[in-house]
Design a protein around this motif. Structure first.
Motif, PDB file in Angstrom:
ATOM      1  N   HIS A  15       0.851  -1.798   0.123  1.00 36.24           N
ATOM      2  CA  HIS A  15       0.353  -0.035   0.185  1.00 36.24           C
ATOM      3  C   HIS A  15       0.456   1.261  -0.478  1.00 36.24           C
ATOM      4  O   HIS A  15       1.639   0.967  -0.013  1.00 36.24           O
ATOM      5  CB  HIS A  15      -1.120  -0.161   1.810  1.00 36.24           C
ATOM      6  CG  HIS A  15      -1.875  -0.990   1.581  1.00 36.24           C
ATOM      7  ND1 HIS A  15      -2.951  -1.293   1.155  1.00 36.24           N
ATOM      8  CD2 HIS A  15      -0.916  -2.673   2.264  1.00 36.24           C
ATOM      9  CE1 HIS A  15      -3.577  -2.595   1.024  1.00 36.24           C
ATOM     10  NE2 HIS A  15      -2.503  -3.231   1.753  1.00 36.24           N
ATOM     11  N   HIS A  45      -5.037   3.010  -7.152  1.00 34.89           N
ATOM     12  CA  HIS A  45      -5.052   2.352  -5.842  1.00 34.89           C
ATOM     13  C   HIS A  45      -5.724   2.236  -5.267  1.00 34.89           C
ATOM     14  O   HIS A  45      -6.783   0.784  -4.535  1.00 34.89           O
ATOM     15  CB  HIS A  45      -3.296   2.792  -5.113  1.00 34.89           C
ATOM     16  CG  HIS A  45      -3.598   1.864  -3.748  1.00 34.89           C
ATOM     17  ND1 HIS A  45      -3.393   0.671  -3.852  1.00 34.89           N
ATOM     18  CD2 HIS A  45      -3.722   1.442  -2.943  1.00 34.89           C
ATOM     19  CE1 HIS A  45      -3.042  -0.308  -3.130  1.00 34.89           C
ATOM     20  NE2 HIS A  45      -3.673   0.774  -1.889  1.00 34.89           N
ATOM     21  N   CYS A  61      -8.260  -1.083  -3.634  1.00 38.76           N
ATOM     22  CA  CYS A  61      -8.089  -1.535  -2.102  1.00 38.76           C
ATOM     23  C   CYS A  61      -8.653  -0.311  -0.766  1.00 38.76           C
ATOM     24  O   CYS A  61      -8.619   0.556  -1.063  1.00 38.76           O
ATOM     25  CB  CYS A  61      -6.505  -0.818  -2.064  1.00 38.76           C
ATOM     26  SG  CYS A  61      -6.080  -1.062  -0.187  1.00 38.76           S
ATOM     27  N   CYS A 115      -7.403   0.622   2.127  1.00 43.90           N
ATOM     28  CA  CYS A 115      -6.745   2.239   2.067  1.00 43.90           C
ATOM     29  C   CYS A 115      -7.751   3.076   1.451  1.00 43.90           C
ATOM     30  O   CYS A 115      -7.733   4.555   1.783  1.00 43.90           O
ATOM     31  CB  CYS A 115      -5.820   2.452   0.589  1.00 43.90           C
ATOM     32  SG  CYS A 115      -3.988   1.754   1.429  1.00 43.90           S
TER      33      CYS A 115
HETATM   34 ZN   LIG Z   1      -4.287  -0.121   0.077  1.00 41.10          ZN
END
Ligand SMILES: [Zn+2]
Length: 216
Positions: A6, A31, A35, A38
């Motif tokens: 991450h 990202h 994800c 996050c």
């Molecule tokens: Zn992440």
């Protein structure tokens, strides 16, 4: 998709605060699309800008937004102008987030043996360049260093270096102190979205020969 690598918290914080430039923003948003961890971290931070929300999957609508949407639909149906349907850019790139489909398309170009690059032209100037990098299975990236930072989001395939294995959804941050020795270890092509500042410096004789070719 299991994400193992991450962005650092400072980067997520800068993203949430809107203090990074557009090129970096695109990499972090890429990202975040894949994800949930996050996304949760960014949501927990204050000052999340509208541009962030635009890059994320839809969430609950606020009061009155349905009525506003209905009004816009009514207005749209009253106009006689034909709807312009443009093709989505980069539709042939597996794993690319939808929001990049509205950017101008471009084509792959050769930059080194078994390595192709495809620029992503941002809608406004940014100190950070963004591009897709496609490497064939078994490719060893030429040993290199960079003068600025480099953010890499894996879209498909995978690579390994001293920091571990990076597959779809993973995020890798390199800076001038890192000497990458990267090997593509997936069966298929490895395609990454890269956001980069500064110059890439290739080491060795082959690297010096190729250096003029990879100027972007
Ligand atoms: Zn992440």
């Amino acid at each position: 998709m299991t994400v193992h690598h991450h962005p650092p918290d400072e980067l997520l914080g800068a993203f949430a605060a809107g203090t990074i430039d557009l090129g970096q923003h695109v990499a972090i948003a890429t990202h975040l699309v894949g994800c949930a961890k996050c996304r949760g971290a960014v949501r927990a931070m204050e000052h999340v800008g509208g541009a962030v929300l635009a890059a994320l999957p839809p969430s609950a609508m606020s009061d009155g937004s349905f009525e506003a949407l209905q009004r816009r639909l009514d207005e749209a149906s009253e106009t006689s102008a034909p709807v312009q349907r443009r093709g989505r850019a980069f539709s042939d790139v597996p794993g690319l987030p939808d929001f990049l489909g509205s950017y101008p398309d471009s084509s792959w170009r050769w930059i080194a043996p078994k390595v192709h690059l495809r620029p992503i032209r941002l809608p406004e100037p940014s100190a950070t360049r963004v591009f897709l990098l496609k490497s064939s299975p078994g490719t060893r990236m030429i040993e290199h260093t960079h003068t600025g930072f480099e953010m890499t989001c894996v879209l498909s395939g995978s690579f390994v270096h001293a920091g571990g294995q990076f597959g779809p959804g993973d995020f890798d941050l390199g800076d001038g102190s890192v000497d990458h020795d990267i090997r593509i270890d997936s069966v298929d092509d490895c395609i990454c979205l890269v956001a980069m500042q500064g110059d890439l410096k290739l080491n060795g004789v082959l690297g010096r020969l190729l250096q003029p070719l990879i100027r972007m």
